[in-house]
Design an enzyme around this catalytic site. Structure first.
Site, short mmCIF file in Angstrom:
data_model
loop_
_atom_site.label_atom_id
_atom_site.label_comp_id
_atom_site.label_asym_id
_atom_site.label_seq_id
_atom_site.Cartn_x
_atom_site.Cartn_y
_atom_site.Cartn_z
N GLU A 99 0.90 -1.20 -0.03
CA GLU A 99 0.13 -0.19 -0.11
C GLU A 99 0.70 1.28 -0.16
OE1 GLU A 99 -0.66 -2.68 1.82
OE2 GLU A 99 -2.56 -3.19 1.12
N HIS A 154 -11.64 -5.36 8.85
CA HIS A 154 -12.10 -5.14 7.20
C HIS A 154 -13.39 -4.27 7.47
CE1 HIS A 154 -9.58 -8.40 5.94
NE2 HIS A 154 -9.92 -8.00 4.64
#
Lengths: 330, 332
Positions: free
Chosen positions: A64, A133
């Site tokens: 990322e 999540h």
């Protein structure tokens, strides 16, 4: 607009926006984990690889910080990258690039290096994906000067915010609530770009203002319908942008209804709801008939089991209860 | 690949004097900064490049004006060698509006759009992904540029280093990674921070071409950098160049240097970049003591001009505090 409507989904509207941007500007490309061959974790980019090729629909490694930073460099180098971070939970691995680089370079360089970067990410809970999540970090990112934070809640915004964000010379982060992807509705066939500044009064009302954004918009609207049956007329504001906040729309509404409830899928402590509540206190305190109230996510990591997750997240019934309590005491 | 992959040829006298002058300019500029820091003209953190001059000067010879440079918080030498005016750099350190970042950044954040100098970044490893992205933009737009990214060996312990190595090689992007290995991450020696101190092998682990060079020898650095940049421009993908160097001064002005001995510093000073180059030139008969004196007088005057420029600089009005948080260009 022709007025002709078509049935579509939030996911398809996002894809149409992406496709439109890729067709209109050859500098635009999509980059992120599984955006190409897989078709996007949430299937937003499905089919785009075949149409635009692997240079412009660019699968990245699981890195990322690396690919968000590469997006920053590409943006400063003249491209118009759309970087997809699979969920905002993973964006924490790229915080250095977003906060220390994207948000600072223009100011720190005395205006020399604008960064026209767009980052899209899924946010929010409700799908039993547990604590890594399901979190909502848009309020966190809204704390950072130099970033713009968008929260499309409607098909129109899913379709139209991307192009406008790409025209913006500064970094724009778009948070797509993951429960919205399958949301179906009607959208104008010729729907296109929309303004990315300004909140929208989604439903007019006289008794209380419900201030919200993202998937909570639909919970607030459901609550407003229930409240209407009980004779309470709620106004519902979709913030659309958390940074900048549209103070004028919020304050004018609260000055009119004299009551405000902020509904935020983020945590309550230090969240965007606290910011909105405080702005109301600073500007329209004397017009309030009741203390500002909040419906936020419980201060826990989002749990896996359905009943606990539902209990943790803002729900229409909690909004109704909060408003009724407020009306009784107001 | 071993050290000094490309043995340096002797330069012409003119070019040798250019290299020497640039290194001398950095040396005198940095020493003057140290004085100005004690006089509190320069505040904040100040990281001097003294001892590492050959790396910046050698590498910059290989770059075109259109190439991009991404640097670190120890970047005065890179900025000077890149051609940013010494006055604009000094004014930046004084926090004046005439500084190369408008006074907003200070010593650690020198920026200059005209020379494509993308900072001056103070987060170790944070510049590497950006350099990858700049190279990606060049490649996607069919431009022949190279993005040159300086970082210290301490950055190789950061995840962003590894993510950037992988991305750059995976996409065969035109990036020259320059690892300035000065043996200490602030005060932590390589032996206590790295499981393997062979940086070229780290690059090899990603399939990236790499080489190490004596960072105290500007001719060797230039030669290696030119070969690396030529290979990158030929489309061979990125290259990692490890320059083995040493900083003669403390990490920053707050560092009491408890972690290394005076003897060690003295040893490296005896092999410093100015001594190394002048010895070589003298042996070759390309250089006389008068040259050194003349160049020293020139750069001293240039540094004093830079200080005068900074002293005469102005303060950004407080009303401008919030300018450039967002762009002022209206959307089309």
């Amino acid at each position: 607009m022709s007025g002709e409507l078509q049935v579509t989904t939030y996911r398809e509207a996002l894809r149409a926006g992406l496709r439109d941007a890729l067709l209109r500007d050859e500098r635009v490309f999509l980059m992120g984990e599984d955006v190409g061959h897989y078709g996007g974790c949430f299937a937003v980019s499905r089919g785009l690889l075949a149409e635009f090729g692997s240079e412009r629909i660019r699968d990245t490694p699981l890195a990322e910080s690396g690919f968000v930073g590469a997006g920053i460099g590409a943006a400063m180098g003249g491209m118009r990258p759309v970087v997809e971070v699979m969920t905002c939970n993973f964006s924490l691995l790229a915080l250095d690039q977003l906060v220390n680089n994207a948000a600072t370079w223009l100011h720190m360089s005395g205006g020399q290096f604008p960064c026209p970067l767009v980052v899209r990410m899924a946010t929010g809970g409700g799908k039993q994906l547990a604590a890594q999540h399901s979190h909502s970090f848009e309020g966190w990112f809204a704390h950072i000067p130099g970033l713009k934070i968008l929260t499309p809640a409607t098909l129109e915004d899913a379709r139209g915010m991307l192009w406008t964000a790409l025209q913006d010379p500064d970094p724009v982060l778009i948070f797509e609530n993951q429960t919205l992807y399958p949301m179906e509705g009607s959208l104008a066939v010729d729907a296109g770009a929309v303004a990315i500044s300004g909140a929208r009064i989604h439903r007019g009302g006289a008794d209380v203002t419900l201030i919200t954004y993202g998937a909570s918009l639909w919970k607030a609207l459901a609550a407003a319908s229930t409240l209407a049956e009980k004779g309470i007329d709620a106004e519902v504001i979709d913030l659309r942008s958390l940074r900048p906040l549209d103070d004028a729309t919020i304050l004018a509404s609260v000055a009119r209804t004299h009551r405000a409830v902020v509904v935020d899928e983020g945590w309550r402590s230090g969240g965007i709801s606290a910011e909105i509540g405080m702005r109301i206190m600073e500007s329209v305190f004397y017009q309030l008939d009741a203390p500002v109230a909040r419906v936020c996510t419980a201060e826990v990591p989002i749990p896996y089991p359905k009943h606990l997750e539902e209990a943790a997240l803002p729900q229409a019934v909690k909004i109704v209860e909060t408003v009724e309590r407020m009306m009784r005491h107001g | 690949m071993g050290t000094d992959l490309f043995p340096p040829p002797l330069p012409t006298r003119d070019h040798a004097l250019v290299l020497l002058r640039q290194m001398l300019l950095i040396r005198h500029f940095e020493e003057r900064c140290a004085e100005l820091y004690t006089q509190q003209k320069i505040r904040g953190f100040l990281h001097l490049y003294t001892g590492e001059e050959a790396v910046a000067v050698g590498v910059m010879q290989a770059l075109d004006p259109r190439d991009a440079v991404v640097s670190t918080y120890r970047e005065h030498g890179h900025a000077l060698a890149r051609g940013i005016a010494p006055g604009a750099i000094m004014a930046e350190m004084f926090g004046r509006r005439e500084g190369c970042s408008g006074g907003r950044g200070g010593s650690m954040h020198l920026f200059d759009a005209a020379t494509r100098f993308y900072g001056g970044g103070a987060i170790v490893g944070g510049g590497l992904p950006v350099a990858v992205g700049l190279a990606l933009a060049d490649r996607m737009q069919g431009r022949p540029q190279v993005s040159c990214c300086f970082f210290g060996e301490g950055a190789a312990a950061e995840g962003e280093f590894h993510e950037s190595m992988n991305l750059a090689q995976l996409w065969r992007l035109p990036v020259l990674f320059v690892c300035e290995n000065n043996l200490y991450a602030m005060g932590s020696a390589l032996s206590i921070t790295e499981s393997s101190a062979d940086f070229t092998r780290k690059a090899s682990g990603y399939g990236m071409a790499a080489g190490a060079v004596d960072g105290m020898d500007v001719l060797a650095v230039e030669n290696s950098a030119r070969a690396a940049v030529q290979a990158i421009r030929a489309g061979n993908g990125p290259f990692l160049l490890e320059a083995r160097t040493y900083r003669f001064r403390a990490h920053s002005m707050f560092d009491p240097e408890l972690y290394r001995s005076r003897e060690e510093v003295e040893h490296w000073r005896e092999h410093g970049p100015l001594i190394t180059l002048t010895r070589r030139l003298r042996e070759a008969g390309l250089f006389a003591e008068e040259d050194f004196q003349a160049l020293t007088r020139e750069v001293e005057a240039e540094v004093e001009q830079a200080v005068a420029f900074a002293e005469a600089g102005t303060w950004e009005p407080v009303e401008d505090l919030c300018r450039f948080v967002y762009s002022e260009v209206e959307r089309a």
